[in-house]
Design an enzyme around this catalytic site. Sequence first.
Site: not given
Ligand code: UFG
Length: 322
Positions: A32-33, A141
């Site tokens: 659905n973009l 989620y």
């Molecule tokens: N983080 C930062 N700064 C940022 C972004 C992230 O410090 O700008 C930290 C987060 O707090 C986390 C780590 O980097 O500790 C990874 O964060 P991401 O947002 O890259 O990914 P997540 O581990 O939160 O991913 C989770 C689940 C996935 C899911 C995803 C959905 O593990 O399965 O959220 O967005 F798909």
Amino acid sequence: MKVFVTGGAGYIGSVFVETLCDAGHEVTVFDNLSEGHRGAVDPRAKFVLADLNDRNAVLAAVRDSGAKAVVHFAANALVGESMTNPSKYFRNNVAGGLNLADAAVAAGVRKFIFSSTCATYGPPDRVPMDESLPQRPINPYGESKLMFESVLRWYRELHGLEVVIFRYFNAAGASEQFGEHHRIETHLIPNVLKVALGQASHVSIFGTDYPTPDGTCIRDYIHIADLAQAHMLALQRGKSGVFNLGNGEGFSVREVIATCERISGAKISVVEQPRRPGDPPRLVASATKAHQELGWKPRFPSLEDIVRTAWSWHQKHPGGYA
Ligand code: UFG
């Protein structure tokens, strides 16, 4: 084979569609973009612009595709947003998915491959995490993905669908053509690379007081080309079950930032912030089952290689797909 791919205009789906087309499969992309981009759809695939909540559209699209396999990437995937708008997550990820599962059954599809997540486990009692850990999600989620896993278990049982459920850890990296462009970017690696490109002044580190060696969260980053390869193996007749997909090695937020600095040659300014709600300290996969049962072997297990491919894509596409 004819394959029906939802979310084929999204980050992981786009690379899987490219892999399918390279292997000569006939692909229909349904998207659905709302999160995906038309420019992320491989031109060799047929594209259907529609929403999973439009039941008649889904039934018609799956039937018309003649697909023998459905691969379901389309979802809302922002943990934070799911905490403020759970309805969106249950409607799109569960109810929308149900329309797709019904369409698959109605059209006589043999195989259903579903993108689930390590977020279905919640904070684990032990790492590395294998598939036998209890699933106790701590956000809508993760709960929405778990609910749809349950739907598929029953559809396998009652309708004889061959079901493969993949629980991804942290998808990262890019192919030559397709990469990561979210309209609202919350993920670590693209946010760090934005600083390297001069598009942001700094990256935030969410939490520096976790019980980890450097105080920041540890994640298992897995290349999207390796995720795509796992899906290719799962298309084989007779393959079914639940599989974690990760590299089995964890990197802290600070280690990711240091790697991005090395690869890009840019100095990354950081601002230390409080913890982000819902972040478990450490998520690391055991993907032994996928290695043993699917014969899956990641080709880009090193964080350096993962970041290098992401950096190369972002340099070539500074505005993403815009
Ligand atoms: N983080 C930062 N700064 C940022 C972004 C992230 O410090 O700008 C930290 C987060 O707090 C986390 C780590 O980097 O500790 C990874 O964060 P991401 O947002 O890259 O990914 P997540 O581990 O939160 O991913 C989770 C689940 C996935 C899911 C995803 C959905 O593990 O399965 O959220 O967005 F798909």
